[in-house]
Design a protein around this motif. Sequence first.
Motif, PDB file in Angstrom:
ATOM      1  N   VAL A 116       8.185   5.977 -10.252  1.00 46.97           N
ATOM      2  CA  VAL A 116       7.367   5.493  -9.135  1.00 46.97           C
ATOM      3  C   VAL A 116       7.713   4.043  -8.838  1.00 46.97           C
ATOM      4  O   VAL A 116       7.797   3.212  -9.753  1.00 46.97           O
ATOM      5  N   ASN A 117       7.895   3.764  -7.555  1.00 45.75           N
ATOM      6  CA  ASN A 117       8.314   2.439  -7.116  1.00 45.75           C
ATOM      7  C   ASN A 117       7.335   1.865  -6.103  1.00 45.75           C
ATOM      8  O   ASN A 117       7.037   2.496  -5.084  1.00 45.75           O
ATOM      9  N   ASP A 118       6.842   0.658  -6.384  1.00 50.39           N
ATOM     10  CA  ASP A 118       5.988  -0.038  -5.431  1.00 50.39           C
ATOM     11  C   ASP A 118       6.848  -0.648  -4.330  1.00 50.39           C
ATOM     12  O   ASP A 118       7.892  -1.246  -4.614  1.00 50.39           O
ATOM     13  N   VAL A 119       6.411  -0.507  -3.094  1.00 50.19           N
ATOM     14  CA  VAL A 119       7.101  -1.112  -1.960  1.00 50.19           C
ATOM     15  C   VAL A 119       6.545  -2.522  -1.787  1.00 50.19           C
ATOM     16  O   VAL A 119       5.365  -2.698  -1.473  1.00 50.19           O
ATOM     17  N   MET A 120       7.381  -3.518  -1.991  1.00 51.84           N
ATOM     18  CA  MET A 120       6.941  -4.908  -1.992  1.00 51.84           C
ATOM     19  C   MET A 120       7.232  -5.640  -0.684  1.00 51.84           C
ATOM     20  O   MET A 120       6.866  -6.808  -0.533  1.00 51.84           O
ATOM     21  N   ALA A 121       7.909  -4.975   0.244  1.00 51.24           N
ATOM     22  CA  ALA A 121       8.218  -5.564   1.551  1.00 51.24           C
ATOM     23  C   ALA A 121       8.208  -4.447   2.572  1.00 51.24           C
ATOM     24  O   ALA A 121       8.646  -3.322   2.284  1.00 51.24           O
ATOM     25  N   HIS A 122       7.701  -4.738   3.761  1.00 54.21           N
ATOM     26  CA  HIS A 122       7.629  -3.691   4.783  1.00 54.21           C
ATOM     27  C   HIS A 122       9.011  -3.170   5.153  1.00 54.21           C
ATOM     28  O   HIS A 122       9.167  -1.998   5.489  1.00 54.21           O
ATOM     29  N   GLY A 143       0.800  -1.217   0.000  1.00 51.82           N
ATOM     30  CA  GLY A 143       0.000   0.000   0.000  1.00 51.82           C
ATOM     31  C   GLY A 143       0.831   1.263   0.000  1.00 51.82           C
ATOM     32  O   GLY A 143       0.301   2.355   0.176  1.00 51.82           O
ATOM     33  N   HIS A 144       2.151   1.135  -0.214  1.00 50.94           N
ATOM     34  CA  HIS A 144       3.037   2.295  -0.191  1.00 50.94           C
ATOM     35  C   HIS A 144       3.872   2.378  -1.459  1.00 50.94           C
ATOM     36  O   HIS A 144       4.181   1.356  -2.079  1.00 50.94           O
ATOM     37  N   MET A 145       4.227   3.602  -1.828  1.00 52.53           N
ATOM     38  CA  MET A 145       5.054   3.849  -2.998  1.00 52.53           C
ATOM     39  C   MET A 145       6.104   4.900  -2.676  1.00 52.53           C
ATOM     40  O   MET A 145       5.847   5.833  -1.914  1.00 52.53           O
ATOM     41  N   LEU A 146       7.282   4.729  -3.257  1.00 53.74           N
ATOM     42  CA  LEU A 146       8.370   5.685  -3.132  1.00 53.74           C
ATOM     43  C   LEU A 146       8.676   6.245  -4.516  1.00 53.74           C
ATOM     44  O   LEU A 146       8.474   5.576  -5.521  1.00 53.74           O
ATOM     45  N   ILE A 147       9.178   7.462  -4.554  1.00 56.98           N
ATOM     46  CA  ILE A 147       9.567   8.051  -5.828  1.00 56.98           C
ATOM     47  C   ILE A 147      11.083   8.211  -5.876  1.00 56.98           C
ATOM     48  O   ILE A 147      11.748   8.314  -4.839  1.00 56.98           O
ATOM     49  N   ASP A 148      11.635   8.192  -7.092  1.00 57.90           N
ATOM     50  CA  ASP A 148      13.051   8.512  -7.276  1.00 57.90           C
ATOM     51  C   ASP A 148      13.172   9.547  -8.375  1.00 57.90           C
ATOM     52  O   ASP A 148      12.375   9.595  -9.304  1.00 57.90           O
ATOM     53  N   TYR A 149      14.196  10.392  -8.252  1.00 59.33           N
ATOM     54  CA  TYR A 149      14.358  11.546  -9.131  1.00 59.33           C
ATOM     55  C   TYR A 149      15.754  12.103  -8.919  1.00 59.33           C
ATOM     56  O   TYR A 149      16.395  11.857  -7.897  1.00 59.33           O
ATOM     57  N   ALA A 150      16.249  12.850  -9.892  1.00 57.13           N
ATOM     58  CA  ALA A 150      17.599  13.408  -9.799  1.00 57.13           C
ATOM     59  C   ALA A 150      17.654  14.900 -10.085  1.00 57.13           C
ATOM     60  O   ALA A 150      18.570  15.582  -9.634  1.00 57.13           O
ATOM     61  N   MET A 151      16.673  15.422 -10.834  1.00 57.95           N
ATOM     62  CA  MET A 151      16.767  16.785 -11.341  1.00 57.95           C
ATOM     63  C   MET A 151      16.991  17.813 -10.240  1.00 57.95           C
ATOM     64  O   MET A 151      17.881  18.654 -10.310  1.00 57.95           O
ATOM     65  N   ARG A 152      16.163  17.740  -9.198  1.00 56.60           N
ATOM     66  CA  ARG A 152      16.322  18.663  -8.075  1.00 56.60           C
ATOM     67  C   ARG A 152      15.590  18.102  -6.861  1.00 56.60           C
ATOM     68  O   ARG A 152      14.833  17.146  -6.967  1.00 56.60           O
ATOM     69  N   GLN A 153      15.834  18.694  -5.724  1.00 55.36           N
ATOM     70  CA  GLN A 153      15.166  18.273  -4.501  1.00 55.36           C
ATOM     71  C   GLN A 153      13.699  18.682  -4.549  1.00 55.36           C
ATOM     72  O   GLN A 153      13.375  19.833  -4.849  1.00 55.36           O
ATOM     73  N   ILE A 154      12.826  17.736  -4.273  1.00 54.18           N
ATOM     74  CA  ILE A 154      11.393  18.011  -4.242  1.00 54.18           C
ATOM     75  C   ILE A 154      10.993  18.250  -2.793  1.00 54.18           C
ATOM     76  O   ILE A 154      11.313  17.435  -1.919  1.00 54.18           O
ATOM     77  N   PRO A 155      10.309  19.350  -2.493  1.00 54.48           N
ATOM     78  CA  PRO A 155       9.916  19.619  -1.100  1.00 54.48           C
ATOM     79  C   PRO A 155       9.135  18.465  -0.495  1.00 54.48           C
ATOM     80  O   PRO A 155       8.293  17.839  -1.151  1.00 54.48           O
ATOM     81  N   ALA A 156       9.423  18.183   0.754  1.00 56.16           N
ATOM     82  CA  ALA A 156       8.791  17.059   1.442  1.00 56.16           C
ATOM     83  C   ALA A 156       7.271  17.150   1.403  1.00 56.16           C
ATOM     84  O   ALA A 156       6.579  16.146   1.187  1.00 56.16           O
ATOM     85  N   GLN A 157       6.723  18.332   1.603  1.00 52.22           N
ATOM     86  CA  GLN A 157       5.270  18.472   1.639  1.00 52.22           C
ATOM     87  C   GLN A 157       4.635  18.180   0.278  1.00 52.22           C
ATOM     88  O   GLN A 157       3.493  17.701   0.207  1.00 52.22           O
ATOM     89  N   ALA A 158       5.375  18.456  -0.797  1.00 45.98           N
ATOM     90  CA  ALA A 158       4.859  18.136  -2.133  1.00 45.98           C
ATOM     91  C   ALA A 158       4.794  16.628  -2.322  1.00 45.98           C
ATOM     92  O   ALA A 158       3.872  16.104  -2.958  1.00 45.98           O
TER      93      ALA A 158
END
Length: 269
Positions: A254-260, A50-65
């Motif tokens: 976008v990355n699906d979290v497959m293990a807690h 039920g959780h997803m993580l993102i990855d990116y390199a261009m710039r830091q994305i604000p936590a609240q976003a």
Amino acid sequence: MQASPGSELPRQSRQVSRRDVLRYASAVSALAGLGVASAGAAAPTASATGHMLIDYAMRQIPAQAIRAAGYSGVINYVSTSRPGSNFGAKPITRPYAESLTAAGLVIVSNYQFGKPGGTAPSDFTRGFAGGVSDAHTAWQLHTAAGGGRNAPVFFSVDDDINRETWNNVALQWFRGINSVLGVQRTGVYGGVNVCRWAAADGVIGTSSTPGHRWAWQTRSWSQGQRDPAAVLYQRIVSTASTPGPVVGGIEVDVNDVMAHDCGQWNLHP
């Protein structure tokens, strides 16, 4: 006892100990507590946890976003930009990491400096000595940003390689990484075959979630196959022809979290 970067961590026992059970319970709690981040958000289809993580390199994305977009955390780089480039999110910094943590987001570390066709060759082509050097760099940047002393770093094989290249080239790089970090703090990013080969050759560690190991599988080069032992699955790979979702003004993977326990810092202090 904390292990130093140059020591080998003990291999996980096949039997599940009471400590393993407690760690697994903590892992569930650590990710379950982030459910508020996705509540009411128009996020993509949820993963196995039920959780997803993102990855990116261009710039830091604000936590609240990131929270507002419904994601539970990030996979960020513990590597610098290649010559001629200036990626704002490479490497992750301590102030940025602290802002993510304060917002209730988890962090997973990834190393990638070179790239096929880039201004620096693919990291996995650098042999045993290159693996030693890259592991030292990754660990210095990881710890400088506040990364967990026992957390894994996922090292990238960002190319469609065959078994011969794995055996004769990439495997030697991972052996070099292992000599510095130990197997238990080493993870791999790559297609389904790379993830399986890394596990079979014993160069990546295991998650406290039963049946999972430090494999971050990308859908690229996987021919629709899935490694059931992977802790992360890169389901959306942003490209010019198939852009990913926009978060904080930039396109992300976008990355699906497959293990807690997917190797997040807060579970591996």
